[in-house]
Design a protein around this motif. Structure first.
Motif, PDB file in Angstrom:
ATOM      1  N   ASP A  15       0.831  -1.206   0.000  1.00 50.98           N
ATOM      2  CA  ASP A  15       0.000   0.000   0.000  1.00 50.98           C
ATOM      3  C   ASP A  15       0.866   1.257   0.000  1.00 50.98           C
ATOM      4  N   ASP A  16       1.963   1.218   0.749  1.00 52.90           N
ATOM      5  CA  ASP A  16       2.827   2.385   0.884  1.00 52.90           C
ATOM      6  C   ASP A  16       3.493   2.741  -0.444  1.00 52.90           C
ATOM      7  N   ILE A  17       4.110   1.771  -1.098  1.00 55.54           N
ATOM      8  CA  ILE A  17       4.852   2.084  -2.324  1.00 55.54           C
ATOM      9  C   ILE A  17       3.905   2.458  -3.460  1.00 55.54           C
ATOM     10  N   ILE A  18       2.710   1.854  -3.486  1.00 55.56           N
ATOM     11  CA  ILE A  18       1.729   2.240  -4.507  1.00 55.56           C
ATOM     12  C   ILE A  18       1.261   3.674  -4.271  1.00 55.56           C
ATOM     13  N   SER A  19       1.020   4.012  -3.009  1.00 54.15           N
ATOM     14  CA  SER A  19       0.618   5.386  -2.682  1.00 54.15           C
ATOM     15  C   SER A  19       1.688   6.378  -3.117  1.00 54.15           C
ATOM     16  N   GLN A  20       2.951   6.041  -2.874  1.00 52.79           N
ATOM     17  CA  GLN A  20       4.043   6.911  -3.293  1.00 52.79           C
ATOM     18  C   GLN A  20       4.102   7.011  -4.813  1.00 52.79           C
ATOM     19  N   MET A  21       3.961   5.880  -5.469  1.00 56.38           N
ATOM     20  CA  MET A  21       4.007   5.848  -6.941  1.00 56.38           C
ATOM     21  C   MET A  21       2.920   6.752  -7.528  1.00 56.38           C
ATOM     22  N   GLU A  22       1.702   6.591  -7.040  1.00 51.71           N
ATOM     23  CA  GLU A  22       0.578   7.347  -7.592  1.00 51.71           C
ATOM     24  C   GLU A  22       0.677   8.833  -7.269  1.00 51.71           C
ATOM     25  N   SER A  23       1.349   9.167  -6.178  1.00 57.22           N
ATOM     26  CA  SER A  23       1.463  10.581  -5.797  1.00 57.22           C
ATOM     27  C   SER A  23       2.334  11.378  -6.759  1.00 57.22           C
ATOM     28  N   THR A  24       3.149  10.699  -7.574  1.00 61.17           N
ATOM     29  CA  THR A  24       3.977  11.419  -8.547  1.00 61.17           C
ATOM     30  C   THR A  24       3.138  12.010  -9.668  1.00 61.17           C
ATOM     31  N   GLY A  25       1.979  11.408  -9.938  1.00 63.34           N
ATOM     32  CA  GLY A  25       1.176  11.838 -11.079  1.00 63.34           C
ATOM     33  C   GLY A  25       1.801  11.473 -12.407  1.00 63.34           C
ATOM     34  N   ASP A  26       2.826  10.623 -12.356  1.00 63.62           N
ATOM     35  CA  ASP A  26       3.606  10.265 -13.548  1.00 63.62           C
ATOM     36  C   ASP A  26       3.398   8.781 -13.844  1.00 63.62           C
ATOM     37  N   GLU A  27       2.669   8.480 -14.888  1.00 65.25           N
ATOM     38  CA  GLU A  27       2.429   7.095 -15.303  1.00 65.25           C
ATOM     39  C   GLU A  27       3.733   6.378 -15.633  1.00 65.25           C
ATOM     40  N   LEU A  28       4.755   7.125 -15.974  1.00 70.94           N
ATOM     41  CA  LEU A  28       6.035   6.547 -16.368  1.00 70.94           C
ATOM     42  C   LEU A  28       7.087   6.675 -15.259  1.00 70.94           C
ATOM     43  N   ALA A  29       6.641   6.806 -14.027  1.00 66.27           N
ATOM     44  CA  ALA A  29       7.558   6.896 -12.893  1.00 66.27           C
ATOM     45  C   ALA A  29       8.127   5.520 -12.557  1.00 66.27           C
ATOM     46  N   VAL A  30       9.407   5.506 -12.203  1.00 68.61           N
ATOM     47  CA  VAL A  30      10.064   4.312 -11.667  1.00 68.61           C
ATOM     48  C   VAL A  30      10.694   4.727 -10.344  1.00 68.61           C
TER      49      VAL A  30
ATOM     50  N   LEU B 246       6.182  18.052 -16.512  1.00 62.93           N
ATOM     51  CA  LEU B 246       5.408  16.807 -16.573  1.00 62.93           C
ATOM     52  C   LEU B 246       4.188  17.032 -17.458  1.00 62.93           C
ATOM     53  N   ARG B 247       3.985  16.166 -18.400  1.00 62.36           N
ATOM     54  CA  ARG B 247       2.879  16.332 -19.343  1.00 62.36           C
ATOM     55  C   ARG B 247       1.537  16.328 -18.625  1.00 62.36           C
ATOM     56  N   PRO B 248       0.574  17.086 -19.105  1.00 60.74           N
ATOM     57  CA  PRO B 248      -0.742  17.172 -18.445  1.00 60.74           C
ATOM     58  C   PRO B 248      -1.430  15.821 -18.278  1.00 60.74           C
TER      59      PRO B 248
ATOM     60  N   GLY C  65       0.128  13.089 -17.656  1.00 63.18           N
ATOM     61  CA  GLY C  65       0.948  12.260 -16.795  1.00 63.18           C
ATOM     62  C   GLY C  65       1.882  11.321 -17.513  1.00 63.18           C
ATOM     63  N   MET C  66       2.048  11.471 -18.811  1.00 65.14           N
ATOM     64  CA  MET C  66       2.909  10.566 -19.563  1.00 65.14           C
ATOM     65  C   MET C  66       4.343  11.080 -19.637  1.00 65.14           C
ATOM     66  N   GLY C  67       4.952  11.212 -18.459  1.00 63.95           N
ATOM     67  CA  GLY C  67       6.362  11.534 -18.380  1.00 63.95           C
ATOM     68  C   GLY C  67       6.676  13.017 -18.524  1.00 63.95           C
ATOM     69  N   ILE C  68       7.919  13.338 -18.219  1.00 66.12           N
ATOM     70  CA  ILE C  68       8.414  14.711 -18.330  1.00 66.12           C
ATOM     71  C   ILE C  68       8.769  14.998 -19.784  1.00 66.12           C
ATOM     72  N   ASP C  69       8.356  16.147 -20.263  1.00 65.88           N
ATOM     73  CA  ASP C  69       8.654  16.564 -21.633  1.00 65.88           C
ATOM     74  C   ASP C  69      10.025  17.244 -21.649  1.00 65.88           C
ATOM     75  N   TYR C  70      11.055  16.466 -21.975  1.00 60.81           N
ATOM     76  CA  TYR C  70      12.405  17.020 -21.997  1.00 60.81           C
ATOM     77  C   TYR C  70      12.624  17.982 -23.161  1.00 60.81           C
ATOM     78  N   GLY C  71      11.690  18.037 -24.082  1.00 64.19           N
ATOM     79  CA  GLY C  71      11.764  19.030 -25.135  1.00 64.19           C
ATOM     80  C   GLY C  71      11.605  20.438 -24.593  1.00 64.19           C
ATOM     81  N   GLN C  72      11.014  20.559 -23.408  1.00 68.52           N
ATOM     82  CA  GLN C  72      10.828  21.862 -22.767  1.00 68.52           C
ATOM     83  C   GLN C  72      11.992  22.225 -21.844  1.00 68.52           C
ATOM     84  N   ILE C  73      12.913  21.293 -21.676  1.00 67.12           N
ATOM     85  CA  ILE C  73      13.999  21.500 -20.714  1.00 67.12           C
ATOM     86  C   ILE C  73      15.279  21.901 -21.437  1.00 67.12           C
TER      87      ILE C  73
END
Length: 506
Positions: free
Chosen positions: A249-264, A482-484, A486-494
């Protein structure tokens, strides 16, 4: 000691649970491919989109007669024809999933099973409509003659808030009759059936192989990825790890809190000593490690990047995991599609250092982002302090290194070549077998990573003191992109390049 003789090979292979045979494989110096598939290549039926259908419950024990023969890559790199019979990858073609571009959210959510099927469609693939407590978790463990492996499996299942949704896949490299098996408890199940390994035996898949066939963690973890069967989340753990109560439950909660579907979520774990309260089973730590410290090292296999010891402290970011640049092999938690799209490379025998940069960069090009967990949900038994005596008794895979002498050099050329880290080596000098399957994605370029983080692949240097940036600024600056959806950070903007602010400091 040179290469193992044919008679010795036969004895080793006959003793392995995975019966190998001497069918001829194509194995020249720069192209080792698997031509021994003799049954339909689909372990699971696929949807119209080409994504396999996930089911729950599931086990490789239900796939009798569906395994495939692959070359034992250590022997293949030595010109010897030895095969192993192994489970098929759930997604045999990662490119068919990520399509050499950034995955759509809809496509990503089509991967991942739920304990309870949809009442209307009877499908276990329910996307994010699946309740958090019913999202399945696949745990991959690669173990080499490790007496603590069964304790790790026990810890995973006994401390999970919802063990019914956890499936453990172990690659158990042992000497039969000498080492204990990961799925055999200390006390027979007939005497104590309430042991977690007994209670959840149907959720434990163990692929056992003779220790003398072991050629390092990359090959073992590759086989581990072959045990994945479409679970919603995937976790990678070492074989000597203890988990906290309610870790799932803890690690899933942390994972989902990123808002990033592509988080590891990935890190080098803290030592177990004084880390878990024996009464509550909860963590006593308020600090966490973060991955930001790496440097080039050289050796027989050539110059490559190796992660050094990582700093541990109170999280700089509160309320969610913190963005970091690097992947760690000892612990990683992600959506299941990470395993499906970035499988460990089968063609990298005798690699120990370098695997983390390989997986990290390949994942980066598919679109994945790496985070340090805010809270540790498990702790590692290191061979130091009070655990040094017991842990130092555990053998290492390189005890048979002479049998595969020189293969690591070939493997490292491939590893570095795939991630564009050895431009000085002609492409004709390394193995390109199934490069698309075990190669880069199309969402980002490796050059972007090198530029941002300050890695010069020509001069083999890094811009040091990166941890200074990772601690204070990376998350706050980059998460703005981070894309609206949630599909990862857009490095094209960085538009950022790390430059060492203190180049003259040691």
């Amino acid at each position: 000691g040179g290469a193992i003789l044919a008679e010795e090979q036969e004895a080793i292979i006959d003793n392995s649970i995975n019966k190998s045979n001497n069918e001829n494989n194509n194995s020249n110096a720069n192209n080792v491919s698997n031509n021994n598939s003799n049954v339909n290549n689909n372990v699971s039926k696929t949807t119209a989109s080409g994504i396999p259908i996930g089911k729950w419950p599931v086990s490789i024990r239900d796939e009798e007669g569906m395994f495939e023969d692959v070359p034992h890559i250590g022997y293949a790199y030595m010109g010897k024809d030895v095969t192993m019979t192994v489970p098929r990858l759930w997604a045999d073609d990662p490119v068919a999933i990520h399509q050499n571009k950034l995955m759509s959210r809809e496509r990503a959510l089509s991967i991942g099973t739920c304990v309870t099927p949809d009442p209307k469609t009877n499908s276990n693939m329910r996307g994010d409509k699946c309740p958090l407590s019913e999202r399945t978790i696949f745990v991959a463990i690669a173990s080499y003659r490790d007496w603590q492996c069964r304790d790790t499996v026990t810890s995973i299942l006994s401390t999970a808030a919802h063990p019914e949704r956890v499936r453990v896949g172990v690659v158990d490299q042992i000497v039969d009759g000498v080492d204990g098996s990961c799925d055999v408890p200390h006390v027979p199940c007939s005497d104590d059936p309430d042991q977690p390994i007994c209670l959840y035996k149907n959720q434990i898949d163990v692929f056992q192989m003779d220790a003398e066939l072991a050629v390092g963690p990359v090959f073992a973890r590759h086989i581990g990825h072959r045990l994945y069967r479409g679970e919603y989340y995937a976790m990678q753990s070492d074989a000597h790890v203890t988990f906290t109560r309610g870790w799932d439950d803890d690690i899933i909660s942390q994972m989902e809190s990123t808002g990033d579907e592509l988080a590891v979520l990935t890190t080098y774990l803290t030592d177990i000593v004084n880390s878990i309260d024996p009464m509550t089973g909860l963590s006593k730590r308020h600090t966490r490690p973060i991955m930001c410290n790496t440097e080039y090292e050289g050796g027989a296999q050539g110059k490559h990047l190796r992660h050094l010891s990582q700093p541990e402290g109170i999280p700089d970011i509160m309320g969610m995991p913190q963005l970091q640049p690097y992947f760690a092999a000892g612990f990683a938690f992600s959506r299941g599609h990470f395993v499906a799209t970035v499988p460990y490379d089968m063609y990298q025998p005798m690699i120990f250092q370098g695997e983390e940069m390989s997986i990290g960069l390949r994942g980066f090009t598919v679109g994945y982002d790496y985070f340090a967990p805010e809270r540790s949900v498990c702790f590692h038994s290191y061979a130091i302090g009070e655990n040094s005596k017991a842990r130092n008794k555990v053998p290492h895979f390189w005890e048979h290194a002479q049998a595969f002498k020189g293969t690591g050099i070939k493997a490292m050329k491939r590893l570095l070549g795939i991630v564009d880290m050895n431009p000085e080596v002609p492409r004709s000098e390394w193995d390109h077998s199934e490069e698309a399957k075990y190669g880069l994605g199309g969402a980002r370029e490796t050059s972007k990573f090198y530029d941002v983080i300050g890695i010069d692949v020509v001069k083999k240097t890094t811009q040091r003191h990166l941890c200074q940036f990772v601690h204070n600024k990376m998350h706050k600056q980059f998460m703005k992109s981070l894309r609206p959806d949630g599909m990862g950070i857009d490095y094209g903007q960085i538009d950022f390049k790390w430059v060492d602010p203190r180049p003259n400091d040691e």
